[in-house]
Design a protein around this motif. Sequence first.
Motif, PDB file in Angstrom:
ATOM      1  N   SER A  18      34.696  27.708 -26.792  1.00 31.93           N
ATOM      2  CA  SER A  18      35.484  27.760 -25.568  1.00 31.93           C
ATOM      3  C   SER A  18      35.509  29.195 -25.039  1.00 31.93           C
ATOM      4  O   SER A  18      36.482  29.909 -25.209  1.00 31.93           O
ATOM      5  N   VAL A  19      34.425  29.588 -24.392  1.00 31.77           N
ATOM      6  CA  VAL A  19      34.318  30.931 -23.825  1.00 31.77           C
ATOM      7  C   VAL A  19      34.623  30.820 -22.337  1.00 31.77           C
ATOM      8  O   VAL A  19      33.847  30.248 -21.577  1.00 31.77           O
ATOM      9  N   ARG A  20      35.782  31.346 -21.938  1.00 24.38           N
ATOM     10  CA  ARG A  20      36.201  31.288 -20.534  1.00 24.38           C
ATOM     11  C   ARG A  20      35.921  32.639 -19.886  1.00 24.38           C
ATOM     12  O   ARG A  20      36.343  33.676 -20.382  1.00 24.38           O
ATOM     13  N   ILE A  21      35.203  32.599 -18.758  1.00 20.59           N
ATOM     14  CA  ILE A  21      34.901  33.793 -17.979  1.00 20.59           C
ATOM     15  C   ILE A  21      35.538  33.585 -16.610  1.00 20.59           C
ATOM     16  O   ILE A  21      35.326  32.543 -15.981  1.00 20.59           O
ATOM     17  N   LEU A  33      27.866  33.418 -16.843  1.00 18.57           N
ATOM     18  CA  LEU A  33      27.027  32.777 -17.855  1.00 18.57           C
ATOM     19  C   LEU A  33      27.454  33.159 -19.262  1.00 18.57           C
ATOM     20  O   LEU A  33      27.870  34.289 -19.506  1.00 18.57           O
ATOM     21  N   SER A  34      27.288  32.216 -20.188  1.00 18.83           N
ATOM     22  CA  SER A  34      27.456  32.490 -21.609  1.00 18.83           C
ATOM     23  C   SER A  34      26.610  31.479 -22.365  1.00 18.83           C
ATOM     24  O   SER A  34      25.899  30.670 -21.770  1.00 18.83           O
ATOM     25  N   ASN A  35      26.707  31.507 -23.685  1.00 20.77           N
ATOM     26  CA  ASN A  35      25.925  30.598 -24.518  1.00 20.77           C
ATOM     27  C   ASN A  35      26.389  29.153 -24.343  1.00 20.77           C
ATOM     28  O   ASN A  35      27.552  28.895 -24.093  1.00 20.77           O
ATOM     29  N   GLY A  36      25.473  28.229 -24.527  1.00 15.19           N
ATOM     30  CA  GLY A  36      25.839  26.820 -24.642  1.00 15.19           C
ATOM     31  C   GLY A  36      25.833  26.061 -23.344  1.00 15.19           C
ATOM     32  O   GLY A  36      25.055  26.332 -22.431  1.00 15.19           O
ATOM     33  N   TRP A  91      32.341  27.861 -21.207  1.00 15.48           N
ATOM     34  CA  TRP A  91      31.098  27.521 -21.898  1.00 15.48           C
ATOM     35  C   TRP A  91      31.398  27.125 -23.332  1.00 15.48           C
ATOM     36  O   TRP A  91      32.288  27.690 -23.967  1.00 15.48           O
ATOM     37  N   SER A  92      30.643  26.178 -23.852  1.00  7.05           N
ATOM     38  CA  SER A  92      30.816  25.728 -25.224  1.00  7.05           C
ATOM     39  C   SER A  92      29.468  25.708 -25.927  1.00  7.05           C
ATOM     40  O   SER A  92      28.519  25.082 -25.455  1.00  7.05           O
ATOM     41  N   ALA A 111      26.246  35.911 -25.925  1.00  7.97           N
ATOM     42  CA  ALA A 111      25.810  36.493 -24.653  1.00  7.97           C
ATOM     43  C   ALA A 111      26.815  36.178 -23.553  1.00  7.97           C
ATOM     44  O   ALA A 111      27.414  35.104 -23.530  1.00  7.97           O
ATOM     45  N   LEU A 112      26.979  37.132 -22.648  1.00  7.83           N
ATOM     46  CA  LEU A 112      27.835  36.958 -21.482  1.00  7.83           C
ATOM     47  C   LEU A 112      27.251  37.784 -20.344  1.00  7.83           C
ATOM     48  O   LEU A 112      26.863  38.935 -20.547  1.00  7.83           O
TER      49      LEU A 112
END
Length: 156
Positions: A68-71, A82-85, A106-107, A118-119
């Motif tokens: 759970s990468v929130r940008i 952008l991020s992984n997944g 992103w998950s 990556a971000l």
Amino acid sequence: SPSTLQKGLSAKSAMIVRTTVEIVPETNTQLSGLYKSGDIYCSQCEAEGFRRITYYCDRPDVMATFESVRIEADAESYPVLLSNGNLIEEGQREDLDGRKRHFKVWSDPFPKPSYLFALVAGDLGFIKDEFITMSGRKVNLFFYSEHKYVGKMGYA
């Protein structure tokens, strides 16, 4: 060590650790961790850059999922986040000054060492293609770059 764990926990107990960190990518001149290059925010986590983003056991044998990468950013200045997944959520809101902001979550459920995190956030162009897996599933592929290089991306 197990003797320092709280009562009721063992060395094999599962737990969640939440941290809050404050970093300033605009002043990061080491090009490691999260930094700003021109108008684009980028991450470079190999070999030990992830520890410049947050506290972490930043070793290649420590595997984790980034589920759970929130940008979140200004929608006009940073339209691409952008991020992984896989993209699992996106939305918009206004900040206190009425400026439009947007976010993407992103998950990436596959365990990996932190140096593969990556971000990227910026105003980027892209080309799109698709790939058909052996099982017949269609996968959309996007390749991003600065706008001035999009015309050259077909050769890459």
